[in-house]
Structure formats: structure tokens, C-alpha cells
Design a protein around this motif. Structure first.
Motif, PDB file in Angstrom:
ATOM      1  N   GLN A 240       0.825  -1.205   0.000  1.00 21.24           N
ATOM      2  CA  GLN A 240       0.000   0.000   0.000  1.00 21.24           C
ATOM      3  C   GLN A 240       0.859   1.255   0.000  1.00 21.24           C
ATOM      4  O   GLN A 240       0.591   2.205  -0.746  1.00 21.24           O
ATOM      5  CB  GLN A 240      -0.923   0.000   1.221  1.00 21.24           C
ATOM      6  CG  GLN A 240      -1.838   1.224   1.304  1.00 21.24           C
ATOM      7  CD  GLN A 240      -2.765   1.170   2.494  1.00 21.24           C
ATOM      8  OE1 GLN A 240      -3.040   0.109   3.038  1.00 21.24           O
ATOM      9  NE2 GLN A 240      -3.241   2.328   2.922  1.00 21.24           N
ATOM     10  N   ASN A 241       1.902   1.253   0.804  1.00 24.41           N
ATOM     11  CA  ASN A 241       2.794   2.417   0.851  1.00 24.41           C
ATOM     12  C   ASN A 241       3.568   2.596  -0.444  1.00 24.41           C
ATOM     13  O   ASN A 241       3.868   3.732  -0.843  1.00 24.41           O
ATOM     14  CB  ASN A 241       3.752   2.291   2.032  1.00 24.41           C
ATOM     15  CG  ASN A 241       3.052   2.488   3.367  1.00 24.41           C
ATOM     16  OD1 ASN A 241       1.961   3.063   3.419  1.00 24.41           O
ATOM     17  ND2 ASN A 241       3.650   2.016   4.437  1.00 24.41           N
ATOM     18  N   GLN A 242       3.891   1.490  -1.111  1.00 28.65           N
ATOM     19  CA  GLN A 242       4.549   1.586  -2.416  1.00 28.65           C
ATOM     20  C   GLN A 242       3.628   2.252  -3.431  1.00 28.65           C
ATOM     21  O   GLN A 242       4.057   3.095  -4.230  1.00 28.65           O
ATOM     22  CB  GLN A 242       4.958   0.199  -2.908  1.00 28.65           C
ATOM     23  CG  GLN A 242       6.128  -0.412  -2.162  1.00 28.65           C
ATOM     24  CD  GLN A 242       7.423   0.350  -2.407  1.00 28.65           C
ATOM     25  OE1 GLN A 242       7.902   1.063  -1.529  1.00 28.65           O
ATOM     26  NE2 GLN A 242       7.964   0.223  -3.595  1.00 28.65           N
TER      27      GLN A 242
ATOM     28  N   LEU B 104       1.177   4.329  -2.734  1.00 32.45           N
ATOM     29  CA  LEU B 104       1.057   5.739  -2.368  1.00 32.45           C
ATOM     30  C   LEU B 104       2.283   6.526  -2.814  1.00 32.45           C
ATOM     31  O   LEU B 104       2.166   7.663  -3.289  1.00 32.45           O
ATOM     32  CB  LEU B 104       0.872   5.874  -0.858  1.00 32.45           C
ATOM     33  CG  LEU B 104      -0.442   5.339  -0.272  1.00 32.45           C
ATOM     34  CD1 LEU B 104      -0.435   5.471   1.246  1.00 32.45           C
ATOM     35  CD2 LEU B 104      -1.640   6.076  -0.861  1.00 32.45           C
ATOM     36  N   ALA B 105       3.462   5.916  -2.653  1.00 33.98           N
ATOM     37  CA  ALA B 105       4.689   6.592  -3.079  1.00 33.98           C
ATOM     38  C   ALA B 105       4.704   6.801  -4.586  1.00 33.98           C
ATOM     39  O   ALA B 105       5.160   7.843  -5.079  1.00 33.98           O
ATOM     40  CB  ALA B 105       5.904   5.773  -2.648  1.00 33.98           C
TER      41      ALA B 105
ATOM     42  N   ALA C 268      -2.222  11.657  -2.521  1.00 40.48           N
ATOM     43  CA  ALA C 268      -2.463  10.328  -1.960  1.00 40.48           C
ATOM     44  C   ALA C 268      -3.866  10.250  -1.376  1.00 40.48           C
ATOM     45  O   ALA C 268      -4.309  11.171  -0.690  1.00 40.48           O
ATOM     46  CB  ALA C 268      -1.435  10.020  -0.878  1.00 40.48           C
TER      47      ALA C 268
ATOM     48  N   PRO D 165       0.175   7.358   4.723  1.00 46.63           N
ATOM     49  CA  PRO D 165       0.942   6.109   4.697  1.00 46.63           C
ATOM     50  C   PRO D 165       0.500   5.186   5.825  1.00 46.63           C
ATOM     51  O   PRO D 165       0.300   5.621   6.961  1.00 46.63           O
ATOM     52  CB  PRO D 165       2.392   6.574   4.869  1.00 46.63           C
ATOM     53  CG  PRO D 165       2.399   7.993   4.418  1.00 46.63           C
ATOM     54  CD  PRO D 165       1.055   8.551   4.767  1.00 46.63           C
TER      55      PRO D 165
ATOM     56  N   GLN E 118       0.789   2.397   8.689  1.00 44.62           N
ATOM     57  CA  GLN E 118       1.810   2.103   9.677  1.00 44.62           C
ATOM     58  C   GLN E 118       1.405   0.885  10.493  1.00 44.62           C
ATOM     59  O   GLN E 118       0.222   0.651  10.736  1.00 44.62           O
ATOM     60  CB  GLN E 118       2.024   3.298  10.614  1.00 44.62           C
ATOM     61  CG  GLN E 118       2.579   4.535   9.928  1.00 44.62           C
ATOM     62  CD  GLN E 118       2.776   5.684  10.897  1.00 44.62           C
ATOM     63  OE1 GLN E 118       2.283   5.657  12.009  1.00 44.62           O
ATOM     64  NE2 GLN E 118       3.504   6.697  10.473  1.00 44.62           N
TER      65      GLN E 118
END
Length: 692
Positions: free
Chosen positions: A633-635, A637-638, A647, A651, A653
Motif C-alpha cells: 500500500q505504501n509503495q 502511495l509513493a 495520496a 501512509p 503504519q
């Protein structure tokens, strides 16, 4: 049966708090040509009710306590109907959380006719009522909120549905386990010539007496508890929902029982007498339950940790709401028929006058990152506030000096100057933020926009500013509605002069719908409502105490947490049962091999390597699934951020609480199997040694 009664109670209670029970239809009036007064509409409805022998009621929230009290203005029609008795006996409330006051419809007075009307009686009378209202210049539509299809849709989006499926899974699991544990007894009965149908008939006959006793006990207990709680109000509806839920669960249990008995027939009679089970089919069946239980337990564990964080945040913020005292926000009438121009004109202009008089606190919210598609801004929030906000909430500059509101003689309502206060942590983005400020105010007058001046200054980083609401109604797509953002960390403040035309009527109204217009003194809104100044009664339905709203959200958070915790406990119970079941099937199938390998010096892990490998894979899945999903998921968003796309969420966590919950699940999942294998292994060795 106990769970069905509990679930039916929660379901009917929720319905009673949302709707008036007992109606056959609901008529929603959304348009009026203002050719008739509210009193004329009330008289017309009373005449319609008498002519058609149906009861018609108008629902209105209580002005001061809209979440805990409502008013029903009733035209009885048929004096012998149940609804007609409410005028003397009161509404039979199922829930104790909300009070319903019933009045004759003649007492409604000169209220705007737009809103909800309930029809009690023949459903076709609702269509006739729509026609009658159309003759009065009112536009209306018919709804059936208590129809089965509508109730199913309402139920489908509720957390109770997950509870239902978890209990269904637990019931099926326990039923299958109870049958398989009696495999030897079924083998004896087969030896005596019992067929599959005969065994099922025998089991049902034995269970009938117990089920009858259980049903009678549960029914008696429920009647006593409901009698104490609400005097058996709406007992028929409650009983119907309970029977439907219990019926589905009973059918699932019967199917599981029949399938488990049929499974015992897959083994020869002589082998069945030893308690042996059809390993392959039993393993597949057990893991068809165990794998979903693992997924449910993992999902509920993460939900519980998140819900606990939300609950803790709401509890911590209660002190801030207590300091707000008697402050209220306004709740607007939603029956406008899609045309917002009248409400914007009336409510917006009234709010501007109240702002100029210093009667309101403006605390509007916007998502910083979504203000502009051109500027790459970090995640955060912008608070659109007035000078009165600064007078009530401390905001300090980098040197620790508090920003003061502009002096009264400097508050010019036609001023085109706003103060932009940016925290030090966002200083590098100051230029881009400044460029986006005109877009914050929406459709400003071109002349005002042309002369808009922005004075930029800095605020000390790390400050938390009280926003007077949790942000659940603000258009911030990067946050969950469950997040309590009552305290906004390092917000960008846009300070607008009180009553300035920088904020349009539309902006004032929009902020009001988001609980961002606060009246510190409730009388400043109750007084104009009482005498209908500016025609506010047509558009302002009630006032909402800021503290009471926070308390209500806290109560909902507590209920949600308890329900999720119940689901987690039930799914973990299924994990325990299926774990033991796997070990039973394995030990009974391979008892001789286990004993032979033991006396030949095989290690425990080698003897049971198949089960340990399978459970180890499940444990690895439990341990790594959430971290992998968070990383992915963070990838994503990045990647969006690198393309300049805002976004959709912050992010993800993994907290210490999440890791702890996952670790406990891994221990429960693998530890249960390991412990059960140890117990059965020792039993096999002990019994084998005794026979030798």
C-alpha cells in the motif's frame, strides 16, 4: 438461539433509533411552491387521514436534543388503530436511547412542510397522499424503509452481519466436531444396522428434547429482560427477526451435522469401531473452516487494534469538549429537493451577520494535499477560521507568543485581507500554499478575489489546535471517518475577518453542514429559530451541542469496539476448535504409525511433520500478511506521490499493538496445534504400551 436474540435486539433497537416503527410507507416531501402554509398542510393531512382511515405522522427532531429526542405530529384517522393509541399512551419505544413525544398534528404550527411523513395503514394510501400533497404545490416521493428488501440492504452494510457469519462458522465448527468426536458410537450403531437416515433421525430425536428445553429457557429469559427494558414493545417484530436469524443458523447446523455423519460412513465399520475417521475428507473439511477462521481472526484483530486507538483518542479529547461548555452547532434540514439556492441565501446571509456580530466561531476544514493538482503539497489540514476562533484557541508563533485576534476597530467586514499562518514544519511549502489559498474559498466574487491580500506568518511547530469537531464530516479523503481529529496537529490557518465577503454564503453554509460553525452561546441561534427570524425554521432543523455530539461519537466507538472484540473472540474460538480437530483426525488416522515411529526413536517433529508444516505455513501467513500488505500500500502511495497525484490516504503504519496482536494470533494458531499434538501423542504412546 441466545445469539439470535441478542442480534435481533441490537438490530431492532437500531431501527427504532433511525425510524418510526410500525409504518407501512414513508413519504418524503422535498419541494414546495410556497402556495400554502404549514398549518394548511397540517389540516389537509388531518382530512386525508380521516377520509382514508389511515394514520399519518410528521417526524421532527427536537431542536435542543436532536439525537436523543424526536417529535411525532400525528393525524389518527382510524381511532381504533395502534398508531391512534399513541396520542394517549405514548409511542411504544423499543430503544431506551431515544424519546419520542407524540402530539396531535394540529400542534405542529407554521412549520415548513418539507420533511418526512409516515403512513400507518394500507401502503397504497401513501401514493394517494403524494397526489394530495401535489395538489397543495408540494413535491414528494414514496419510500418503504421497513420493506424486506430495504431491511436486507440496511443489514448488509452493518457490522452485525460479520458477527452473524462468525457465529455461523463457530456453530458449524462445533457441530462437526461434536459428531466426529463420537465416531466410535456411530460405528457401533452402524454395526447394529443403522442407516444414514436412521442415524440422523435418531440424533434429531435425542436433540429435540434438549432444543425444546433450551428454546423455552431462552424465550422465558428474553421475555423477562425485554419486559424490564421496554415493556415488551414491538415484541412481534423482535420475535420475527429472532426466528429468522435462528432459523438460518439452525439450517446451517443441521446441514453440518448431516455432512459430518455422512463423513463417518466413508470409513469401514470395523475401522469406525476404533474411532478412525476418513482423514482426507475430514482434513479438507476442517481446513475449509480453519482457513476462513484465520482470515477472519486476522482481520478482526487489526480492526480491534485500530478501534482501540480511535476509542482512546476520543476518550482523551473529552476534556477539550468539556471546555467548549454549552457551545452548539446547527443541523440543517436535508429536505431541499436538490435545490440549495434558498438555503444558501437564507442561512448563509444569517451566518454572515452572526459572524460580523462576533456570535460564531468558524472552524472549516480542507485537506491540504487536495487543494491543488499543480502544487505538490504534503499531507495536512487547512483550518478556515475567523478572528473569534483565535480569541478562543491559542496559537503561538515560533517565539511562543500567542496570535491575537484583530482589534474590534480593525475588523472590517468588507476587508479583503486574510492572515495565513503556516507552521514552521511546512515553511518550505509556503509559496505553494499561498498560491492555493484563493481556491480554499470556492466561488468568490471576482472583485473580492481580485483584491484579495494574504499576510503570511509562521506558527510554532508541534502545536495541536482544537477544531470543535472530530472532522468526520469534512471533505478530507485522506482520513477515515472513524479517525478522531478533534485536535489538528500543525494545521495551516487561514484567518478571515469576521463577516467578511471573502467567505461566500455558500461557504458559510457548507462549513455549517460540516459542524464547522459553532455558537458559543446557544441563545444566539435558539432565539432567531423561535421567532423564525430570516425564515430559519425552514432550513435549520436543530442545534447540536458540541460536547453531546462528541459523547455520542464516543458511545458509538465503544459499541463498535465491543462488537469487534466479540467477533475476534468468536473467530479465535473457531481457530482453537479446528486446531484440536485437526489433531484428532491426524491422531486417529495414524495412531499405529505414531506408536511404531515412537518406539523406533523418531523425534516428535518428524512423526508429525505434515501437520507441523501445514500449520507452520499458516503461522507464516499470519505473521507476514499484514506487513506485506502495508508495504504494498505504501509503495502504491509513493508511486502516486511521485506522479504528483494526491495520496488518497496517509501512509499505513504497523503499530506495536498490531505486532502484539499478530504475535498472539500466531501463538494461538500454532501453539494450540502443538499442544494438542503433544497430548494425543502421549495418549497414543500410553495406550500402545498398555496393549503391548
Amino acid at each position: 438461539m441466545i445469539f439470535s436474540a441478542m442480534m435481533a435486539f441490537l438490530f431492532v433497537r437500531g431501527l427504532d433509533e433511525q425510524l418510526i416503527l410500525g409504518s407501512s410507507a414513508q413519504v418524503w416531501v422535498t419541494k414546495t411552491d410556497d402556495s400554502v402554509s404549514g398549518a394548511q398542510v397540517a389540516r389537509a393531512i388531518a382530512a386525508f387521514s380521516d377520509d382514508h382511515k389511515v394514520a399519518v405522522a410528521r417526524e421532527l427532531p427536537d431542536v435542543k436534543h436532536p439525537d436523543s429526542r424526536r417529535h411525532l405530529y400525528l393525524a389518527a384517522g382510524d381511532p381504533n388503530s395502534d398508531a391512534a393509541s399513541w396520542l394517549n399512551d405514548g409511542y411504544p419505544a423499543f430503544s431506551s436511547h431515544i424519546t419520542t413525544d407524540v402530539h396531535p398534528i394540529e400542534e405542529i404550527g407554521q412549520r415548513d412542510p418539507r420533511g418526512f411523513y409516515y403512513v400507518f395503514g394500507a401502503p397504497e394510501a401513501a401514493d394517494a397522499l403524494v397526489t394530495e400533497l401535489a395538489d397543495l404545490g408540494l413535491g414528494a416521493s414514496v419510500q418503504y424503509p421497513l420493506a424486506y428488501s430495504e431491511l436486507a440492504q440496511y443489514f448488509a452494510g452493518d457490522e452485525l452481519l460479520w458477527s452473524f457469519w462468525v457465529i455461523a462458522l463457530a456453530a458449524v465448527t462445533m457441530t462437526g466436531a461434536s459428531v466426529l468426536l463420537n465416531a466410535k458410537a456411530y460405528g457401533v450403531l452402524r454395526l447394529q444396522g443403522k442407516s444414514l437416515i436412521g442415524l440422523l433421525a435418531r440424533d434429531l430425536k435425542q436433540l429435540a428434547a434438549f432444543w425444546s428445553l433450551a428454546a423455552g429457557t431462552v424465550a422465558a429469559a428474553v421475555l423477562v429482560l425485554l419486559g424490564l427494558y421496554n415493556g415488551l414493545a414491538w415484541l412481534g417484530l423482535f420475535a420475527l427477526v429472532t426466528v429468522c436469524l435462528a432459523g438460518v443458523l439452525i439450517l446451517l447446523v443441521l446441514a453440518a451435522h448431516a455432512a459430518a455423519v455422512a463423513l463417518t460412513f466413508k470409513v469401514g465399520v470395523l475401522r469406525a469401531l476404533k474411532g478412525e475417521l476418513p482423514a482426507r475428507a475430514a482434513f479438507v473439511s476442517t481446513y475449509l473452516v480453519r482457513v476462513p477462521a484465520v482470515l477472519l481472526a486476522l482481520g478482526f484483530a487489526m480492526d480491534v487494534t485500530l478501534a482501540s486507538q480511535h476509542l482512546t483518542a476520543r476518550e482523551d479529547n473529552q476534556e477539550n469538549y468539556a471546555q467548549a461548555g454549552d457551545a452548539v452547532t446547527i443541523r440543517l434540514n436535508g429536505s431541499w429537493g436538490g435545490d440549495s439556492r434558498p438555503v444558501v441565501k437564507q442561512v448563509g446571509s444569517w451566518l454572515r451577520r452572526a459572524d460580523a456580530a462576533g456570535e460564531i466561531i468558524v472552524a472549516g476544514r480542507h485537506d491540504l494535499q487536495n487543494l491543488s493538482s499543480n502544487a505538490r503539497l504534503p499531507q495536512g489540514e487547512i483550518l478556515i477560521v475567523n478572528e473569534t476562533f483565535l480569541a478562543n484557541q491559542p496559537v503561538s508563533d515560533p517565539k511562543g507568543h500567542r496570535y491575537s485576534p484583530a482589534p474590534d476597530n480593525a475588523r472590517v467586514t468588507d476587508s479583503a485581507t486574510v492572515r495565513l499562518i503556516i507552521p514552521e514544519s511546512l515553511a518550505s511549502h509556503a509559496s505553494n500554499i499561498r498560491k492555493t489559498i484563493p481556491d480554499v474559498f470556492g466561488r468568490m466574487d471576482p472583485e473580492v478575489r481580485r483584491h484579495l491580500k494574504i499576510e503570511t506568518s509562521q506558527a510554532k511547530s508541534g502545536q495541536q489546535v482544537f477544531g470543535y469537531n472530530s472532522g468526520d464530516r469534512s471533505p478530507n479523503v485522506a482520513y477515515s471517518p472513524d479517525d478522531d481529529r478533534s485536535l489538528v496537529r500543525d494545521p495551516v490557518l487561514v484567518v478571515v475577518p469576521n463577516g467578511s465577503h471573502i467567505l461566500t454564503n455558500d461557504a458559510y453554509t457548507t462549513i455549517a453542514t460540516q459542524d464547522g460553525i459553532v455558537f458559543p452561546d446557544p441563545d444566539d441561534v435558539l432565539a432567531p429559530l423561535a421567532d423564525n427570524t430570516y425564515g430559519l425554521q425552514a432550513y435549520v432543523a436543530a442545534v447540536n451541542p458540541v460536547g453531546q455530539n462528541a459523547a455520542l461519537l464516543l458511545s458509538e466507538a465503544v459499541s463498535s469496539f465491543r462488537l469487534l472484540l466479540f467477533n475476534l473472540i468468536a473467530s479465535v474460538a473457531v481457530l482453537l476448535i479446528t486446531g484440536v480437530g485437526v489433531c484428532i483426525i491426524h491422531s486417529r488416522k495414524h495412531a499405529q504409525a505414531v506408536f511404531a515411529q515412537h518406539i523406533n526413536g523418531w523425534k516428535f517433529t518428524a512423526t508429525h511433520r505434515f501437520i507441523l508444516v501445514v500449520e507452520g505455513l499458516l503461522a507464516a501467513f499470519l505473521a507476514w500478511w499484514v506487513p506485506v500488505q502495508v508495504w504494498r500500500q505504501n509503495q502504491d502511495l509513493a508511486e502516486l506521490s511521485s506522479q504528483g497525484i494526491p495520496a488518497p490516504s496517509p501512509p499505513a503504519q504497523i503499530t506495536t499493538l498490531d505486532i502484539s496482536a499478530i504475535a498472539v494470533l500466531v501463538v494461538v494458531e500454532f501453539g494450540t496445534v502443538l499442544l494438542a499434538l503433544r497430548v494425543f501423542h502421549r495418549r497414543i504412546v500410553k495406550e500402545g504400551a498398555a496393549e503391548a
